[in-house]
Design an enzyme around this catalytic site. Structure first.
Site, PDB file in Angstrom:
ATOM      1  CD  GLU A  32      -3.010   0.991   2.153  1.00  0.00           C
ATOM      2  OE1 GLU A  32      -3.728   0.014   1.864  1.00  0.00           O
ATOM      3  OE2 GLU A  32      -3.279   1.764   3.081  1.00  0.00           O
ATOM      4  CB  THR A  63      -4.539   5.708   0.745  1.00  0.00           C
ATOM      5  OG1 THR A  63      -3.557   6.729   0.645  1.00  0.00           O
ATOM      6  CG2 THR A  63      -3.966   4.483   1.402  1.00  0.00           C
ATOM      7  CB  ALA A  66      -9.636  11.728   4.993  1.00  0.00           C
ATOM      8  NE  ARG A 121     -18.336   6.219   6.996  1.00  0.00           N
ATOM      9  CZ  ARG A 121     -18.487   6.080   8.303  1.00  0.00           C
ATOM     10  NH1 ARG A 121     -19.661   5.718   8.787  1.00  0.00           N
ATOM     11  NH2 ARG A 121     -17.466   6.270   9.122  1.00  0.00           N
ATOM     12  CG  ASP A 123     -12.338   7.707   9.298  1.00  0.00           C
ATOM     13  OD1 ASP A 123     -13.141   6.818   9.655  1.00  0.00           O
ATOM     14  OD2 ASP A 123     -11.111   7.542   9.254  1.00  0.00           O
ATOM     15  CB  ALA A 139     -18.562   1.491   1.803  1.00  0.00           C
ATOM     16  CE1 TYR A 158     -12.460  -0.596   9.400  1.00  0.00           C
ATOM     17  CE2 TYR A 158     -14.356  -1.428   8.171  1.00  0.00           C
ATOM     18  CZ  TYR A 158     -13.358  -0.491   8.352  1.00  0.00           C
ATOM     19  OH  TYR A 158     -13.264   0.553   7.462  1.00  0.00           O
ATOM     20  CD  GLN A 225       2.739   7.207  13.572  1.00  0.00           C
ATOM     21  OE1 GLN A 225       3.513   6.379  13.088  1.00  0.00           O
ATOM     22  NE2 GLN A 225       2.450   8.325  12.967  1.00  0.00           N
TER      23      GLN A 225
END
Ligand code: FAD
Length: 305
Positions: A32, A63, A66, A121, A123, A139, A158, A225
């Protein structure tokens, strides 16, 4: 309801559908990357893609920002991936989209020869108003809009339940609806305990979700992180992993060694248990991908007896 598109834009589509890659009965590893922000240089991402492509991943996903900033670059970066001879999976979010904007994204993807789309969808912005007619609430609405256009479609799932959903069973019901609307495969959120994934997979199969599931693995280079991200998303961190972060979290080189070893171990265990498709959240870090692929060389490339 499908979005309206001009008829001629599909002519350029290449024949590299991820559902066909996943149908082959052999281990597959994908990577990715994220696009540069609108006004940032392409050069570092271009270099990362070239190095990642040398590792011969099954595909690379790109990606979708957003905030509207990095969004514009997803198609361009996905095209770059394909120019390196690797099939691209372009992410697309719909939470802030209109039917017109989705139609124009789909047209751009088709023209660029990208035929794989991860339908998301995205965030929810904090100030989000309820969706109006023609908007996309989930989505599944994006899947319904893109399904008639001939793309190979993926979606997110998920293993530890989507954070907004109160119960895993309702989350799986929504997932089933999304798959039934026309998804060809699913990619999971990252997880650090394979047993959680195995239990989830078995539940999905019991509930009639039969499409291929790509297991998402995050090699952790920044321990502190990831602890923060997992706290927010509810991702379980096994004590073995926490011990690694406690011990090596402040020493980047040591943390990278440990993060690569942990991810490799997860991937080997997945392959050993018959899970063929693994997606590595490489986050534009070709050195991480190189080290993982080196560790998997015999598994991925030796002939099966
Ligand atoms: P949905 O499938 O719409 O689900 C969202 C929530 O709504 C869930 O709780 C679900 O149970 C619920 N729901 C679904 N349908 C219904 C219904 N009919 N009625 C009531 N509730 C329902 N984000 C980005 O911004 N860009 C990216 O590139 C990106 N890539 C990602 C890749 C992967 C593999 C994953 C796992 C996530 C990615 N995300 C990305 C994050 C994702 O956008 C967020 O997790 C978002 O909150 C949910 O997106 P979704 O597509 O899973 O949503």
């Amino acid at each position: 309801m499908a979005v309206e598109l001009r008829n001629d834009f599909l002519y350029n589509i290449l024949r590299m559908k991820i559902k066909d890659i996943l149908a082959a009965d052999k281990p597959s590893v994908s990577f990715e990357i994220f696009p540069p922000r609108k006004d940032a240089s392409f050069a570092p991402v271009r270099d990362a893609i070239a190095r990642l492509a040398v590792q011969k991943p099954s595909f690379m996903s790109v990606t979708y920002g957003a905030s509207g900033n990095a969004q514009a670059n997803t198609v361009a970066i996905a095209s770059l991936v394909q120019s390196c001879g690797v099939s691209a999976l372009a992410h697309l979010t719909c939470v802030a989209a209109t039917r017109e904007s989705i139609a124009s994204e789909a047209e751009a993807l088709g023209r660029a020869g990208i035929e794989n789309v991860l339908c998301l969808r995205g965030d929810m912005p904090k100030d989000r108003q309820p969706a109006g007619p023609g908007d996309f609430s989930h989505a599944v609405d994006l899947v319904r809009a893109l399904r008639p256009l001939g793309f190979c479609l993926g979606g997110a799932c998920y293993p530890e339940c989507h954070p907004e959903c109160p119960h895993i069973e309702s989350d799986i019901r929504h997932l089933r609806e999304k798959v039934d609307a026309g998804l060809d495969f699913l990619t999971t959120q990252m997880f650090f305990d394979n047993n959680i994934f195995y239990r989830y997979l078995s539940k999905l199969r019991d509930r009639g979700v039969t499409v291929p599931i790509v297991a998402g693995i995050m090699p952790v280079a920044n321990g502190k992180q990831i602890e923060r991200i997992c706290r927010l998303s509810g991702t379980y961190l096994p004590s073995r992993f926490k011990a690694i972060v406690d011990r090596f979290g402040d020493r980047p080189d040591a943390m990278l060694d440990a993060g690569v070893a942990y991810a490799t171990e997860q991937i080997v265990d997945l392959f050993a248990n018959g899970i063929n498709a693994v997606h590595v959240y490489t986050m534009n870090k070709p050195d991480v991908a190189e080290r993982i692929m080196r560790n998997l060389k015999g598994i991925l490339h030796s002939p099966v007896a």
